[in-house]
Design a protein around this motif. Structure first.
Motif, short mmCIF file in Angstrom:
data_model
loop_
_atom_site.label_atom_id
_atom_site.label_comp_id
_atom_site.label_asym_id
_atom_site.label_seq_id
_atom_site.Cartn_x
_atom_site.Cartn_y
_atom_site.Cartn_z
N ARG A 1 70.31 56.42 99.55
CA ARG A 1 70.65 56.55 98.18
C ARG A 1 69.41 57.62 97.45
N ILE A 2 70.18 58.08 96.54
CA ILE A 2 69.12 59.26 95.80
C ILE A 2 68.15 58.16 95.03
N LEU B 1 68.58 66.62 90.20
CA LEU B 1 67.92 66.73 91.52
C LEU B 1 67.87 68.36 92.01
N ASP B 2 69.03 68.89 92.07
CA ASP B 2 69.46 70.14 92.51
C ASP B 2 68.48 71.09 91.74
N GLY B 3 68.53 71.04 90.31
CA GLY B 3 67.61 71.63 89.56
C GLY B 3 66.17 71.68 89.91
N LEU B 4 65.62 70.77 90.36
CA LEU B 4 64.47 70.88 91.14
C LEU B 4 63.99 71.79 92.21
N GLU C 1 58.81 66.41 89.87
CA GLU C 1 59.07 66.83 88.77
C GLU C 1 57.89 67.44 87.89
N THR C 2 56.84 66.61 87.74
CA THR C 2 55.64 67.05 87.18
C THR C 2 54.99 68.47 87.50
N ALA C 3 55.11 68.56 88.94
CA ALA C 3 54.58 69.73 89.60
C ALA C 3 55.66 70.89 89.28
N ARG C 4 57.02 70.75 89.32
CA ARG C 4 57.96 71.70 88.44
C ARG C 4 57.26 72.18 87.17
N GLU C 5 57.39 71.08 86.31
CA GLU C 5 57.33 70.97 84.93
C GLU C 5 55.99 71.96 84.75
N GLU C 6 54.78 71.78 85.68
CA GLU C 6 53.62 72.49 85.49
C GLU C 6 53.80 73.98 85.99
#
Length: 407
Positions: free
Chosen positions: A39-40, A69-72, A20-25
Motif C-alpha cells: 500500500r502507498i 507521490l508522483d509530484g515528489l 517531502e521535506t528534502a524536496r521542499e528544501e
C-alpha cells in the motif's frame, strides 16, 4: 555511486516526511523510498480507533494520493524489504537481489510487534501493527463474542474500548498493577482501570498469561498464571514491540540493546545521525535528548514526523538550527481524550495542576530531579497546551506548582 542519492528504508509517515521535506528544501537528487508493504504510505494511529471501529475505511488513512507521490519524483519501491546494509560500502541490498548505492541512508523501518511463545499460531489470535492486521481484526470482531486483550498499554486499552462499543465481552489482562501504568503511572492507571470497568471490561491486572489455549486449531481461552482460564474466541496480543533492525546486523550502523544503556534501536545524535551519511527517524531511532541527558526511542506518530522534518531539512541545510522535539501523543478511550507532552514515567512525582481525576477532566505534571518531565491532560486540550513550554524548558516543578495555584 551517486553521492546525492538518498535511500529511505521505510515508507510510513517518517520516511515519507523525510522525502517531502528534502524536496521542499530544494533537494533535486534521486530519492529512493523503499517500503515492505504494497500500500502507498498511510497513517497508523487510526488503526486501533476509527478503522477498527468501522467509522473509517482504509482509503481514508492514505497520507498522500498517487498524484502527490508522483509530484515528489521518487523512485518508489513498495512491497520490497531491505535485506542488509553496508555502511562502509554505502549500499543497501533488497530482498529482490538489487543493490542500491547511496550518498545518504535514512532508516525508518519502525518496529515489529512482540508475540507470545505459547499458542500464538492459533486461529483467532491477532496482533495489530499494520493496516492488514487491523482489517483482519475488524472482520473478526464482527462475529466474535468474547475478546481477550493481552497487554493493557495504549494499544490494548484502545482496542478494548472499541470492542466494548461493538458489544463484545472484553477481558483486559496485564501483569502490571494498572492499565498504562508503565507509561502514565499508577494514579492515572487506576483511573483508567475504573473507566474500563464502568464500561463493562473485565480488567485483570497484576496477572500474567501462561498460555493461549486452543481447540481444533482455534483459540478458545487464555490461561493465566493465577490458575484461572478466560474463555475467548478472539485474542489480541498487544505486549509491546521491538525495533526492526535485524537487517542492520553486521552493517556497521550502531545499534543499542536493552540493558546497561537502557536503549535499543539505531543510536543517533540529537539530529538523527547514526554515522556520517546514515540517519534514523521514527520508532526505530534512539535520538540523543540533551534535556534528559540520554538517548531514547519514542514510538509516537508526531515525534516521528518532527524527527523526519529535522533530517529532511538537514539533508539540504546541514547547519540549520535544531530544536529538540517535545514528544506529543494522545489516546482516545470511550469519551476520554488523553494527551501528553513529554515522556512521563512511573517513577516520576505526580502533581495535579487543575481539574479532577474523579471527574475525568484534569491536567497533571510529572516531575523528576526537581523539574517537569511531562504534562498529561484528560479532556482539557486547551489548558494542556499552555503547559508545553514547561516541558520544553525543563521548568522547576516548584515554579509550575506556584503558577498553577495562582491561575
Amino acid at each position: 555511486m551517486s553521492d546525492d542519492r538518498v535511500v529511505i528504508v521505510g515508507a510510513s509517515v517518517s520516511g515519507l516526511t523525510v522525502a517531502e521535506t528534502a524536496r521542499e528544501e530544494g533537494h533535486t537528487g534521486e530519492i529512493v523510498l523503499v517500503g515492505d508493504e504494497t500500500r502507498i504510505p498511510y497513517d497508523r494511529p487510526p488503526l486501533s480507533k476509527q478503522l477498527l471501529s468501522g467509522e473509517w475505511e482504509a482509503e481514508r488513512l492514505t497520507l498522500r494520493d498517487q498524484a502527490a507521490l508522483d509530484g515528489l519524483g521518487l523512485d518508489l519501491r513498495l512491497g520490497t524489504r531491505a535485506r542488509s546494509a553496508d555502511a562502509e560500502a554505502r549500499t543497501v541490498t533488497l530482498d529482490d537481489g538489487s543493490v542500491l548505492d547511496y550518498g545518504t541512508l535514512v532508516i525508518a523501518t519502525g518496529v515489529v510487534p512482540n508475540r507470545l511463545p505459547d499458542g500464538h499460531g492459533l486461529r483467532g489470535v491477532h496482533v495489530l501493527h499494520d493496516i492488514e492486521d487491523a482489517l483482519r481484526l475488524r472482520e473478526a470482531l464482527r462475529s466474535a463474542q468474547r475478546l481477550v486483550v493481552v497487554g493493557a498499554g495504549f494499544l490494548g486499552a484502545e482496542v478494548a474500548a472499541v470492542a466494548r462499543k461493538l458489544g463484545l465481552t472484553v477481558t483486559l489482562v496485564d501483569p502490571l498493577p494498572q492499565p498504562l501504568v508503565g507509561a502514565l503511572g499508577e494514579t492515572v492507571g487506576a483511573m483508567l482501570a475504573d473507566v474500563h470497568r464502568e464500561h463493562g471490561v473485565d480488567v485483570r491486572c497484576g496477572v500474567a498469561v501462561r498460555a493461549l489455549v486452543g481447540d481444533g486449531g482455534a483459540v478458545c481461552g487464555v490461561a493465566l498464571d493465577d490458575g484461572t482460564q478466560v474463555p475467548a474466541d478472539t485474542v489480541l496480543v498487544a505486549v509491546g514491540s521491538r525495533p526492526a533492525v535485524q537487517w542492520l546486523e553486521g552493517s556497521g550502523v550502531p545499534l543499542g540493546r536493552r540493558g546497561a544503556d537502557g536503549c535499543d534501536g539505531v543510536l543517533c545524535d540529537g539530529r538523527g545521525m547514526a554515522l556520517p551519511g546514515v540517519y534514523a527517524v521514527g520508532d526505530v531511532a534512539a535520538w540523543w535528548d540533551a534535556r534528559a541527558g540520554r538517548r531514547h526511542r519514542v514510538e509516537h506518530r508526531l515525534t516521528a514526523a518532527e524527527q523526519a522534518r529535522i533530517v529532511g531539512r538537514g539533508l539540504v541545510r546541514p547547519t540549520a538550527q535544531v530544536e529538540p522535539p517535545v514528544p506529543f501523543f494522545w489516546s482516545d478511550q470511550y469519551d476520554l481524550k488523553l494527551q501528553v507532552f513529554g515522556l512521563p514515567a512511573p517513577s516520576h512525582d505526580f502533581h495535579l495542576l487543575s481539574g479532577s481525576l474523579a471527574e475525568r477532566r484534569f491536567v497533571a505534571a510529572y516531575a523528576a530531579d526537581g523539574v517537569v518531565q511531562a504534562v498529561v491532560g484528560c479532556n482539557m486540550a486547551r489548558q494542556l497546551r499552555s503547559w508545553r513550554p514547561a516541558v520544553a524548558s525543563a521548568t522547576p516543578v516548584g515554579e509550575v506548582l506556584r503558577t498553577a495555584v495562582s491561575a
